[in-house]
Design a protein around this motif. Structure first.
Motif, PDB file in Angstrom:
ATOM      1  N   ARG A  88       0.813  -1.297   0.085  1.00  0.00           N
ATOM      2  CA  ARG A  88       0.037   0.295  -0.084  1.00  0.00           C
ATOM      3  C   ARG A  88       0.896   1.408   0.033  1.00  0.00           C
ATOM      4  NH1 ARG A  88      -5.356   0.895  -0.741  1.00  0.00           N
ATOM      5  NH2 ARG A  88      -6.534  -0.709  -0.248  1.00  0.00           N
ATOM      6  N   ALA A  89       1.830   1.204   0.823  1.00  0.00           N
ATOM      7  CA  ALA A  89       2.683   2.594   1.009  1.00  0.00           C
ATOM      8  C   ALA A  89       3.842   2.515  -0.426  1.00  0.00           C
ATOM      9  CB  ALA A  89       3.823   2.085   2.232  1.00  0.00           C
ATOM     10  N   VAL A  90       3.882   1.571  -0.969  1.00  0.00           N
ATOM     11  CA  VAL A  90       5.015   1.674  -2.233  1.00  0.00           C
ATOM     12  C   VAL A  90       4.008   2.167  -3.485  1.00  0.00           C
ATOM     13  CG1 VAL A  90       5.920   0.296  -3.861  1.00  0.00           C
ATOM     14  CG2 VAL A  90       6.549  -0.231  -1.406  1.00  0.00           C
ATOM     15  N   ILE A  91       2.747   1.781  -3.461  1.00  0.00           N
ATOM     16  CA  ILE A  91       1.977   2.008  -4.362  1.00  0.00           C
ATOM     17  C   ILE A  91       1.416   3.658  -4.264  1.00  0.00           C
ATOM     18  CG2 ILE A  91      -0.451   1.871  -5.265  1.00  0.00           C
ATOM     19  CD1 ILE A  91       0.080  -1.254  -4.732  1.00  0.00           C
ATOM     20  N   GLU A  92       1.231   3.821  -3.034  1.00  0.00           N
ATOM     21  CA  GLU A  92       0.857   5.382  -2.789  1.00  0.00           C
ATOM     22  C   GLU A  92       2.129   6.440  -2.940  1.00  0.00           C
ATOM     23  OE1 GLU A  92      -0.093   7.504   1.041  1.00  0.00           O
ATOM     24  OE2 GLU A  92      -1.444   6.074   0.956  1.00  0.00           O
ATOM     25  N   GLU A  93       3.054   5.733  -2.656  1.00  0.00           N
ATOM     26  CA  GLU A  93       4.276   6.836  -2.777  1.00  0.00           C
ATOM     27  C   GLU A  93       4.528   6.863  -4.447  1.00  0.00           C
ATOM     28  OE1 GLU A  93       9.440   6.214  -2.429  1.00  0.00           O
ATOM     29  OE2 GLU A  93       8.028   5.980  -0.547  1.00  0.00           O
ATOM     30  N   ALA A  94       4.238   5.968  -5.124  1.00  0.00           N
ATOM     31  CA  ALA A  94       4.238   6.076  -6.647  1.00  0.00           C
ATOM     32  C   ALA A  94       3.298   6.986  -7.187  1.00  0.00           C
ATOM     33  CB  ALA A  94       4.337   4.714  -7.240  1.00  0.00           C
ATOM     34  N   GLY A  95       2.358   7.193  -6.623  1.00  0.00           N
ATOM     35  CA  GLY A  95       1.358   8.093  -6.980  1.00  0.00           C
ATOM     36  C   GLY A  95       0.329   7.228  -7.744  1.00  0.00           C
ATOM     37  N   THR A  96      -0.018   5.992  -7.655  1.00  0.00           N
ATOM     38  CA  THR A  96      -0.728   5.038  -8.487  1.00  0.00           C
ATOM     39  C   THR A  96      -2.193   4.820  -7.346  1.00  0.00           C
ATOM     40  OG1 THR A  96       1.273   4.106  -9.472  1.00  0.00           O
ATOM     41  CG2 THR A  96      -0.638   2.646  -9.526  1.00  0.00           C
ATOM     42  N   GLU A  97      -3.018   4.896  -8.223  1.00  0.00           N
ATOM     43  CA  GLU A  97      -4.330   4.360  -7.613  1.00  0.00           C
ATOM     44  C   GLU A  97      -4.459   3.071  -7.469  1.00  0.00           C
ATOM     45  OE1 GLU A  97      -6.948   6.460  -6.183  1.00  0.00           O
ATOM     46  OE2 GLU A  97      -5.851   8.143  -6.382  1.00  0.00           O
ATOM     47  N   LEU A  98      -4.816   2.216  -6.363  1.00  0.00           N
ATOM     48  CA  LEU A  98      -5.252   1.078  -6.231  1.00  0.00           C
ATOM     49  C   LEU A  98      -6.651   0.672  -6.184  1.00  0.00           C
ATOM     50  CD1 LEU A  98      -3.880  -2.036  -5.789  1.00  0.00           C
ATOM     51  CD2 LEU A  98      -4.101  -1.467  -3.239  1.00  0.00           C
ATOM     52  N   HIS A  99      -7.097  -0.387  -6.871  1.00  0.00           N
ATOM     53  CA  HIS A  99      -8.532  -0.489  -7.061  1.00  0.00           C
ATOM     54  C   HIS A  99      -8.680  -2.206  -6.766  1.00  0.00           C
ATOM     55  CE1 HIS A  99      -9.334   3.339  -8.828  1.00  0.00           C
ATOM     56  NE2 HIS A  99      -8.192   3.122  -9.612  1.00  0.00           N
ATOM     57  N   VAL A 100      -9.167  -2.525  -5.612  1.00  0.00           N
ATOM     58  CA  VAL A 100      -9.438  -3.939  -5.478  1.00  0.00           C
ATOM     59  C   VAL A 100     -10.905  -4.522  -5.555  1.00  0.00           C
ATOM     60  CG1 VAL A 100      -9.201  -5.726  -3.247  1.00  0.00           C
ATOM     61  CG2 VAL A 100      -7.708  -3.774  -3.676  1.00  0.00           C
ATOM     62  N   PHE A 101     -11.082  -5.462  -6.333  1.00  0.00           N
ATOM     63  CA  PHE A 101     -12.269  -6.018  -6.750  1.00  0.00           C
ATOM     64  C   PHE A 101     -12.238  -7.644  -6.290  1.00  0.00           C
ATOM     65  CE2 PHE A 101     -11.872  -2.427  -9.531  1.00  0.00           C
ATOM     66  CZ  PHE A 101     -13.104  -1.680  -9.521  1.00  0.00           C
ATOM     67  N   ALA A 102     -12.497  -7.831  -5.243  1.00  0.00           N
ATOM     68  CA  ALA A 102     -12.494  -9.219  -4.703  1.00  0.00           C
ATOM     69  C   ALA A 102     -13.855  -9.856  -5.262  1.00  0.00           C
ATOM     70  CB  ALA A 102     -12.596  -9.348  -3.056  1.00  0.00           C
ATOM     71  N   GLY A 103     -13.540 -11.145  -5.465  1.00  0.00           N
ATOM     72  CA  GLY A 103     -14.645 -11.946  -6.056  1.00  0.00           C
ATOM     73  C   GLY A 103     -15.956 -12.453  -4.955  1.00  0.00           C
ATOM     74  N   ASN A 104     -16.786 -12.984  -5.484  1.00  0.00           N
ATOM     75  CA  ASN A 104     -18.055 -13.151  -4.447  1.00  0.00           C
ATOM     76  C   ASN A 104     -17.646 -14.657  -3.835  1.00  0.00           C
ATOM     77  OD1 ASN A 104     -19.162 -10.915  -5.271  1.00  0.00           O
ATOM     78  ND2 ASN A 104     -20.419 -11.761  -6.884  1.00  0.00           N
TER      79      ASN A 104
END
Length: 104
Positions: A88-104
């Motif tokens: 989460r920290a690495v992605i945030e530092e890169a300025g990249t948005e994270l989208h998590v779509f977990a299956g049902n």
């Protein structure tokens, strides 16, 4: 298809979004096992306004031979499960948005 002809073909087009996959994702960015595939993805990205990386959760921390780009070159990451907290920290530092779509 891989090779310089394919890369040149891709460079003829403009796109709003390049949607790419990867063999793995490290703090240095997404990577691919096949150099020709990485070259085509870079060409697609160069002709697009933004890039979305779609990877399954197990790809985080996995490294392959060919780096596609820096993580900061990716506008969004779409994945199927929440990555470990340090990611989460690495992605945030890169300025990249994270989208998590977990299956049902």
């Amino acid at each position: 298809m891989f090779g310089e002809d394919t890369v040149e073909f891709v460079r003829r087009y403009n796109a709003d979004v390049a949607v790419i996959g990867a063999s793995g994702v490290t703090a240095d960015g997404p990577n691919d096992m096949i150099s020709g595939a990485a070259a085509i993805k870079r060409a697609m990205m160069s002709r697009s306004l933004s890039t979305v990386l779609v990877v399954s959760g197990e790809k985080f921390g996995r490294s392959s031979l060919n780096r596609i780009c820096a993580l900061s070159d990716i506008s969004d990451i779409v994945t199927d499960c929440e990555p470990q907290l340090e990611w989460r920290a690495v992605i945030e530092e890169a300025g990249t948005e994270l989208h998590v779509f977990a299956g049902n």
